[in-house]
Design a protein around this motif. Structure first.
Motif, PDB file in Angstrom:
ATOM      1  N   VAL A  54      11.491 -20.727 -85.997  1.00  0.00           N
ATOM      2  CA  VAL A  54      12.410 -21.811 -86.371  1.00  0.00           C
ATOM      3  C   VAL A  54      13.762 -21.560 -85.721  1.00  0.00           C
ATOM      4  CG1 VAL A  54      13.645 -22.872 -88.316  1.00  0.00           C
ATOM      5  CG2 VAL A  54      11.241 -22.205 -88.592  1.00  0.00           C
ATOM      6  N   MET A  55      14.372 -22.639 -85.233  1.00  0.00           N
ATOM      7  CA  MET A  55      15.790 -22.588 -84.865  1.00  0.00           C
ATOM      8  C   MET A  55      16.527 -23.514 -85.811  1.00  0.00           C
ATOM      9  SD  MET A  55      16.079 -22.394 -80.764  1.00  0.00           S
ATOM     10  CE  MET A  55      15.241 -21.066 -79.893  1.00  0.00           C
ATOM     11  N   HIS A  56      17.620 -23.023 -86.364  1.00  0.00           N
ATOM     12  CA  HIS A  56      18.299 -23.767 -87.435  1.00  0.00           C
ATOM     13  C   HIS A  56      19.724 -24.149 -87.027  1.00  0.00           C
ATOM     14  CE1 HIS A  56      19.934 -25.079 -91.105  1.00  0.00           C
ATOM     15  NE2 HIS A  56      20.171 -23.916 -91.695  1.00  0.00           N
ATOM     16  N   PHE A  57      19.864 -25.410 -86.601  1.00  0.00           N
ATOM     17  CA  PHE A  57      21.168 -25.957 -86.194  1.00  0.00           C
ATOM     18  C   PHE A  57      21.720 -26.932 -87.234  1.00  0.00           C
ATOM     19  CE2 PHE A  57      18.664 -25.159 -82.383  1.00  0.00           C
ATOM     20  CZ  PHE A  57      19.548 -24.531 -81.534  1.00  0.00           C
ATOM     21  N   ALA A  58      20.952 -27.167 -88.312  1.00  0.00           N
ATOM     22  CA  ALA A  58      21.274 -28.285 -89.214  1.00  0.00           C
ATOM     23  C   ALA A  58      22.407 -27.923 -90.169  1.00  0.00           C
ATOM     24  CB  ALA A  58      20.029 -28.693 -89.997  1.00  0.00           C
ATOM     25  N   ALA A  59      23.622 -27.989 -89.666  1.00  0.00           N
ATOM     26  CA  ALA A  59      24.771 -27.634 -90.510  1.00  0.00           C
ATOM     27  C   ALA A  59      25.921 -28.579 -90.246  1.00  0.00           C
ATOM     28  CB  ALA A  59      25.207 -26.203 -90.208  1.00  0.00           C
ATOM     29  N   TYR A  60      26.798 -28.697 -91.221  1.00  0.00           N
ATOM     30  CA  TYR A  60      28.083 -29.332 -90.986  1.00  0.00           C
ATOM     31  C   TYR A  60      28.996 -28.263 -90.390  1.00  0.00           C
ATOM     32  CZ  TYR A  60      26.310 -32.939 -94.163  1.00  0.00           C
ATOM     33  OH  TYR A  60      25.561 -33.915 -94.743  1.00  0.00           O
ATOM     34  N   ALA A  61      29.835 -28.651 -89.439  1.00  0.00           N
ATOM     35  CA  ALA A  61      30.558 -27.622 -88.684  1.00  0.00           C
ATOM     36  C   ALA A  61      32.004 -27.996 -88.384  1.00  0.00           C
ATOM     37  CB  ALA A  61      29.804 -27.329 -87.392  1.00  0.00           C
ATOM     38  N   LEU A  62      32.636 -28.704 -89.292  1.00  0.00           N
ATOM     39  CA  LEU A  62      34.038 -29.068 -89.058  1.00  0.00           C
ATOM     40  C   LEU A  62      34.940 -28.351 -90.054  1.00  0.00           C
ATOM     41  CD1 LEU A  62      33.593 -32.901 -88.495  1.00  0.00           C
ATOM     42  CD2 LEU A  62      33.717 -31.091 -86.778  1.00  0.00           C
ATOM     43  N   VAL A  63      35.838 -27.549 -89.510  1.00  0.00           N
ATOM     44  CA  VAL A  63      36.692 -26.720 -90.358  1.00  0.00           C
ATOM     45  C   VAL A  63      37.496 -27.584 -91.337  1.00  0.00           C
ATOM     46  CG1 VAL A  63      38.697 -25.194 -90.318  1.00  0.00           C
ATOM     47  CG2 VAL A  63      36.817 -24.827 -88.702  1.00  0.00           C
ATOM     48  N   PRO A 101      35.448  -7.030 -88.641  1.00  0.00           N
ATOM     49  CA  PRO A 101      35.351  -7.446 -90.041  1.00  0.00           C
ATOM     50  C   PRO A 101      35.286  -8.967 -90.163  1.00  0.00           C
ATOM     51  CG  PRO A 101      37.332  -6.107 -89.653  1.00  0.00           C
ATOM     52  CD  PRO A 101      36.652  -6.274 -88.329  1.00  0.00           C
ATOM     53  N   GLN A 102      34.506  -9.437 -91.112  1.00  0.00           N
ATOM     54  CA  GLN A 102      34.340 -10.884 -91.307  1.00  0.00           C
ATOM     55  C   GLN A 102      35.062 -11.321 -92.569  1.00  0.00           C
ATOM     56  OE1 GLN A 102      30.005 -10.405 -90.650  1.00  0.00           O
ATOM     57  NE2 GLN A 102      30.189 -12.349 -89.553  1.00  0.00           N
ATOM     58  N   ARG A 103      36.164 -12.039 -92.368  1.00  0.00           N
ATOM     59  CA  ARG A 103      36.987 -12.514 -93.491  1.00  0.00           C
ATOM     60  C   ARG A 103      37.344 -13.970 -93.219  1.00  0.00           C
ATOM     61  NH1 ARG A 103      40.028  -7.203 -92.275  1.00  0.00           N
ATOM     62  NH2 ARG A 103      40.839  -8.548 -90.641  1.00  0.00           N
ATOM     63  N   PRO A 104      36.408 -14.890 -93.527  1.00  0.00           N
ATOM     64  CA  PRO A 104      36.656 -16.294 -93.192  1.00  0.00           C
ATOM     65  C   PRO A 104      37.938 -16.813 -93.830  1.00  0.00           C
ATOM     66  CG  PRO A 104      34.402 -15.958 -93.962  1.00  0.00           C
ATOM     67  CD  PRO A 104      35.130 -14.679 -94.201  1.00  0.00           C
ATOM     68  N   VAL A 105      38.541 -17.820 -93.177  1.00  0.00           N
ATOM     69  CA  VAL A 105      39.752 -18.436 -93.727  1.00  0.00           C
ATOM     70  C   VAL A 105      39.498 -19.904 -94.088  1.00  0.00           C
ATOM     71  CG1 VAL A 105      41.390 -16.879 -92.602  1.00  0.00           C
ATOM     72  CG2 VAL A 105      40.635 -18.929 -91.381  1.00  0.00           C
ATOM     73  N   ASN A 106      38.233 -20.306 -94.074  1.00  0.00           N
ATOM     74  CA  ASN A 106      37.930 -21.675 -94.498  1.00  0.00           C
ATOM     75  C   ASN A 106      36.508 -21.722 -95.073  1.00  0.00           C
ATOM     76  OD1 ASN A 106      36.170 -22.033 -92.117  1.00  0.00           O
ATOM     77  ND2 ASN A 106      38.121 -22.035 -91.014  1.00  0.00           N
ATOM     78  N   PRO A 107      36.201 -22.754 -95.875  1.00  0.00           N
ATOM     79  CA  PRO A 107      34.873 -22.834 -96.512  1.00  0.00           C
ATOM     80  C   PRO A 107      33.738 -22.850 -95.496  1.00  0.00           C
ATOM     81  CG  PRO A 107      36.388 -24.357 -97.574  1.00  0.00           C
ATOM     82  CD  PRO A 107      37.121 -23.798 -96.376  1.00  0.00           C
ATOM     83  N   TYR A 108      33.937 -23.522 -94.371  1.00  0.00           N
ATOM     84  CA  TYR A 108      32.873 -23.545 -93.351  1.00  0.00           C
ATOM     85  C   TYR A 108      32.473 -22.117 -92.966  1.00  0.00           C
ATOM     86  CZ  TYR A 108      30.717 -23.882 -88.763  1.00  0.00           C
ATOM     87  OH  TYR A 108      29.872 -23.732 -87.703  1.00  0.00           O
ATOM     88  N   GLY A 109      33.454 -21.282 -92.662  1.00  0.00           N
ATOM     89  CA  GLY A 109      33.171 -19.897 -92.277  1.00  0.00           C
ATOM     90  C   GLY A 109      32.442 -19.142 -93.386  1.00  0.00           C
TER      91      GLY A 109
END
Ligand code: UFG
Length: 328
Positions: free
Chosen positions: A69-78, A133-141
């Motif tokens: 499976v390849m999974h591209f099905a996402a919303y991607a706008l910050v 390190p992974q520290r997202p700054v928005n819900p998308y991340g």
């Protein structure tokens, strides 16, 4: 391999699907067409169904004897994720967990997942290494980081195999101008600059010119979609039981918003007026990949690194299809 491509009618997914076909794989597109375009995959088998429909996904995987499976099905706008986080958690997290459940139930153990540089947040160092390190700054991340964790746990506990590809800024269009970016509303820098060139907008708004970058505008690593598509096929070959890999996909070169506008002026020959506006919430100043692991693990390197060439392919698409796929 026979590959189920979720979100395969989207901007990056459709490019990856056609590349898989070119490389001799079979594909089945699975897309709810809420943001994708059936015309981008005309001629390929398409199942129109939801990422939340685990039974439908399981049935397709079984009936079609899917290998991976390849999974591209996402919303991607910050910015959209900042304004409506629940929409992002529901689609990107709950939907992806439904997919993982369907894969286990159907006995499909290989996944290539679209992750993002937005999982890093505001990085300590640029270029950003894959182990930063992974520290997202928005819900998308955050939504993408949660699924990265779920994948690592699935590999450990259930022997699932995955490659998570952390894209930097996907850009450009198919070389022949037949496929490209068509979002409604459009929020991305390059298509907006080209819409100004086409006379569809009167100016390009630069979101902030007081960032700590050389010209004060945000710096991004623009990666051509055909390079992204190629990385997915290479990733498919690297999946193996219990094996998980997280990989940056970028060129290693950054370009500022100002430089993007200048490239669009050079390529189109149009003036492209600009106006300085407020910073956009959730935008880190500078995101540039260290693509070292992609080179080592996938044997992948971006072939298109010049921003003019990226803009040139996008211009060919936008000029031929000013209304996007409605014109295709
Ligand atoms: N920008 C403008 N004016 C515009 C549009 C964009 O100044 O009209 C700026 C943005 O503020 C940003 C840069 O141009 O600094 C690039 O913006 P895009 O919207 O093209 O791309 P993003 O960097 O926001 O988003 C991309 C992907 C996301 C991913 C993100 C990681 O689209 O999926 O990179 O930061 F999460």
């Amino acid at each position: 391999m026979k590959v189920l491509v979720l979100g395969g009618a989207g901007y990056v997914g459709s490019e990856a699907a056609w590349h898989l076909v070119d490389r001799g794989h079979e594909v089945v597109i699975y897309d709810d067409l809420s943001r994708g375009h059936a015309r981008s995959v005309a001629g390929l088998p398409l199942v129109e169904a939801s990422l939340h429909d685990g039974a439908a996904m399981r049935a397709v995987m079984g009936d079609e004897r899917i290998d991976a499976v390849m999974h591209f099905a996402a919303y991607a706008l910050v910015a959209e994720s900042v304004a409506d986080p629940m929409m992002y958690y529901h689609n990107n997290v709950a939907g992806s967990l439904t997919l993982l459940g369907a894969m286990r139930a159907a006995g499909v153990g290989h996944l290539v997942f679209s992750s993002t540089c937005a999982t890093y947040g505001t990085p300590d160092t640029v270029p950003i290494p894959d182990h930063a390190p992974q520290r997202p700054v928005n819900p998308y991340g955050y939504t993408k980081l949660i699924i990265e964790r779920a994948l690592a746990d699935h590999a450990r506990a259930y022997g699932m195999s995955f490659v998570a590809l952390r894209y930097f800024n996907a850009a450009g269009a198919a070389e022949d101008g037949s496929r490209g970016e068509d979002h409604d509303p459009e929020t991305h820098a390059i298509p907006i600059a080209l819409q100004v060139a086409l006379g569809q907008r009167d100016r390009f708004m630069i979101f902030g010119d007081d960032y700590p970058t050389p010209d004060g505008t945000c710096v991004r690593d623009y990666i051509h979609i055909t390079d992204l598509a190629r990385a997915h096929e290479l990733a498919l070959r690297r999946t193996g039981p219990g094996r998980g890999l997280f990989v940056n996909l970028g060129t290693g070169h950054g370009h500022s918003v100002q430089q993007i506008v200048e490239a669009a002026r050079r390529v189109t020959g149009h003036a492209i007026p600009t106006e300085i506006a407020e910073r956009r919430p959730g935008d880190p100043p500078e995101l540039v990949a260290d693509p070292g692991r992609a080179r080592e693990e996938l044997g992948w390197k971006a072939e298109i690194t010049g921003v003019d060439e990226i803009v040139r392919t996008a211009w060919r698409w936008h000029r031929a299809h000013p209304a996007g796929y409605a014109d295709a």
